[in-house]
Design a protein around this motif. Structure first.
Motif, PDB file in Angstrom:
ATOM      1  N   TYR A  97      -9.274  -6.683   4.655  1.00 24.72           N
ATOM      2  CA  TYR A  97      -8.738  -5.794   5.420  1.00 24.72           C
ATOM      3  C   TYR A  97      -8.516  -4.143   4.613  1.00 24.72           C
ATOM      4  O   TYR A  97      -8.736  -3.343   5.077  1.00 24.72           O
ATOM      5  CB  TYR A  97      -7.473  -6.036   6.134  1.00 24.72           C
ATOM      6  CG  TYR A  97      -6.788  -4.891   6.637  1.00 24.72           C
ATOM      7  CD1 TYR A  97      -7.244  -4.346   7.901  1.00 24.72           C
ATOM      8  CD2 TYR A  97      -5.511  -4.526   5.974  1.00 24.72           C
ATOM      9  CE1 TYR A  97      -6.386  -3.289   8.639  1.00 24.72           C
ATOM     10  CE2 TYR A  97      -4.704  -3.235   6.783  1.00 24.72           C
ATOM     11  CZ  TYR A  97      -5.277  -2.857   7.890  1.00 24.72           C
ATOM     12  OH  TYR A  97      -4.479  -1.659   8.465  1.00 24.72           O
ATOM     13  N   GLY A  98      -7.926  -4.711   3.234  1.00 24.88           N
ATOM     14  CA  GLY A  98      -7.490  -3.518   2.508  1.00 24.88           C
ATOM     15  C   GLY A  98      -8.754  -2.658   2.043  1.00 24.88           C
ATOM     16  O   GLY A  98      -8.617  -1.454   2.106  1.00 24.88           O
ATOM     17  N   VAL A  99      -9.874  -3.133   1.836  1.00 23.27           N
ATOM     18  CA  VAL A  99     -10.977  -2.487   1.438  1.00 23.27           C
ATOM     19  C   VAL A  99     -11.802  -1.998   2.373  1.00 23.27           C
ATOM     20  O   VAL A  99     -11.994  -0.686   2.345  1.00 23.27           O
ATOM     21  CB  VAL A  99     -12.070  -3.593   0.734  1.00 23.27           C
ATOM     22  CG1 VAL A  99     -13.428  -2.888   0.584  1.00 23.27           C
ATOM     23  CG2 VAL A  99     -11.406  -4.065  -0.391  1.00 23.27           C
ATOM     24  N   LEU A 100     -11.700  -2.641   3.545  1.00 23.01           N
ATOM     25  CA  LEU A 100     -12.452  -1.868   4.960  1.00 23.01           C
ATOM     26  C   LEU A 100     -11.795  -0.957   5.483  1.00 23.01           C
ATOM     27  O   LEU A 100     -12.297  -0.362   6.688  1.00 23.01           O
ATOM     28  CB  LEU A 100     -12.998  -3.007   5.704  1.00 23.01           C
ATOM     29  CG  LEU A 100     -13.880  -4.056   5.027  1.00 23.01           C
ATOM     30  CD1 LEU A 100     -14.505  -5.312   6.115  1.00 23.01           C
ATOM     31  CD2 LEU A 100     -15.423  -3.324   4.730  1.00 23.01           C
ATOM     32  N   SER A 101     -10.586  -0.972   5.539  1.00 20.08           N
ATOM     33  CA  SER A 101      -9.644   0.023   6.254  1.00 20.08           C
ATOM     34  C   SER A 101      -9.445   1.394   5.648  1.00 20.08           C
ATOM     35  O   SER A 101      -8.865   2.269   6.323  1.00 20.08           O
ATOM     36  CB  SER A 101      -8.246  -0.788   6.610  1.00 20.08           C
ATOM     37  OG  SER A 101      -7.606  -0.819   5.677  1.00 20.08           O
ATOM     38  N   ALA A 102      -9.944   1.412   4.430  1.00 17.95           N
ATOM     39  CA  ALA A 102      -9.697   2.819   3.689  1.00 17.95           C
ATOM     40  C   ALA A 102     -10.690   3.865   4.166  1.00 17.95           C
ATOM     41  O   ALA A 102     -11.838   3.407   4.318  1.00 17.95           O
ATOM     42  CB  ALA A 102      -9.919   2.558   2.209  1.00 17.95           C
ATOM     43  N   SER A 103      -9.988   4.904   4.287  1.00 23.19           N
ATOM     44  CA  SER A 103     -10.593   6.203   4.963  1.00 23.19           C
ATOM     45  C   SER A 103     -11.484   6.742   3.643  1.00 23.19           C
ATOM     46  O   SER A 103     -10.971   6.902   2.499  1.00 23.19           O
ATOM     47  CB  SER A 103      -9.792   7.112   5.506  1.00 23.19           C
ATOM     48  OG  SER A 103     -10.665   8.463   5.741  1.00 23.19           O
ATOM     49  N   LEU A 111      -2.110   5.274   9.070  1.00 24.69           N
ATOM     50  CA  LEU A 111      -1.419   4.459   8.501  1.00 24.69           C
ATOM     51  C   LEU A 111      -2.090   3.281   8.275  1.00 24.69           C
ATOM     52  O   LEU A 111      -2.226   2.657   7.199  1.00 24.69           O
ATOM     53  CB  LEU A 111       0.063   4.156   8.909  1.00 24.69           C
ATOM     54  CG  LEU A 111       1.030   3.412   8.297  1.00 24.69           C
ATOM     55  CD1 LEU A 111       1.473   3.894   7.006  1.00 24.69           C
ATOM     56  CD2 LEU A 111       2.224   3.272   9.120  1.00 24.69           C
ATOM     57  N   LEU A 112      -2.493   2.678   9.416  1.00 22.22           N
ATOM     58  CA  LEU A 112      -3.299   1.200   9.353  1.00 22.22           C
ATOM     59  C   LEU A 112      -4.512   1.235   9.045  1.00 22.22           C
ATOM     60  O   LEU A 112      -5.119   0.329   8.720  1.00 22.22           O
ATOM     61  CB  LEU A 112      -2.690   0.425  10.762  1.00 22.22           C
ATOM     62  CG  LEU A 112      -1.373   0.064  10.909  1.00 22.22           C
ATOM     63  CD1 LEU A 112      -1.238  -0.539  12.386  1.00 22.22           C
ATOM     64  CD2 LEU A 112      -0.863  -0.677  10.056  1.00 22.22           C
ATOM     65  N   GLY A 113      -5.303   2.376   9.429  1.00 28.46           N
ATOM     66  CA  GLY A 113      -6.656   2.620   9.230  1.00 28.46           C
ATOM     67  C   GLY A 113      -7.781   1.566   9.965  1.00 28.46           C
ATOM     68  O   GLY A 113      -8.740   1.321   9.609  1.00 28.46           O
TER      69      GLY A 113
END
Length: 135
Positions: A97-103, A111-113
């Motif tokens: 999630y952390g890698v795929l939700s970054a803009s 905030l959540l992406g």
């Protein structure tokens, strides 16, 4: 120590023939890297999305021990193991999630992406399907 100097090339520091400088420049342009601002966003999101569940997974053992040793609750060891395993599994999901939700835009994004996940999965798929260009 006989033969120590055999088969040595002069110049280049013993690393063999070096490609022309113009070839190095074209390879550098062809390589795509993650911009620093995107990498920093990914690192922050991964840190939060994996750190919190990992801390909860470890604290499950401590809380379970304290509750059982003080006689407050009688918690079976299997429940403790499954609960902590669930938190660690949630941390593993948080890594993706952390890698795929970054803009990838210069602006910070939400905030959540969550809206970025579909877009980034599409980028990931397209990068896998097309082979890298060789100049």
């Amino acid at each position: 120590m006989a033969g120590k100097g055999k088969n040595r090339t002069s110049g280049g520091g013993g690393l063999g023939p070096q490609p022309p400088a113009s070839l190095n420049k074209t390879k550098a342009k062809a390589q795509q890297t993650i911009p620093d601002y995107v990498a920093n966003r990914m690192a922050r999101r991964v840190g939060v999305a994996t750190g919190i569940p990992s801390i909860l997974g470890m604290s499950t053992f401590v809380a379970s021990y304290l509750l059982v040793s003080k006689g407050v609750l009688d918690i079976p060891p299997g429940i403790t193991l499954v609960t902590s395993g669930g938190f660690f599994l949630l941390g593993l999901v948080g890594l993706s999630y952390g890698v795929l939700s970054a803009s990838w835009e210069p602006g910070a994004g939400s905030l959540l992406g969550i809206e970025q996940i579909g877009l980034n999965i599409g980028r990931l798929r397209s990068s896998i399907k097309r082979p890298p260009t060789v100049s």
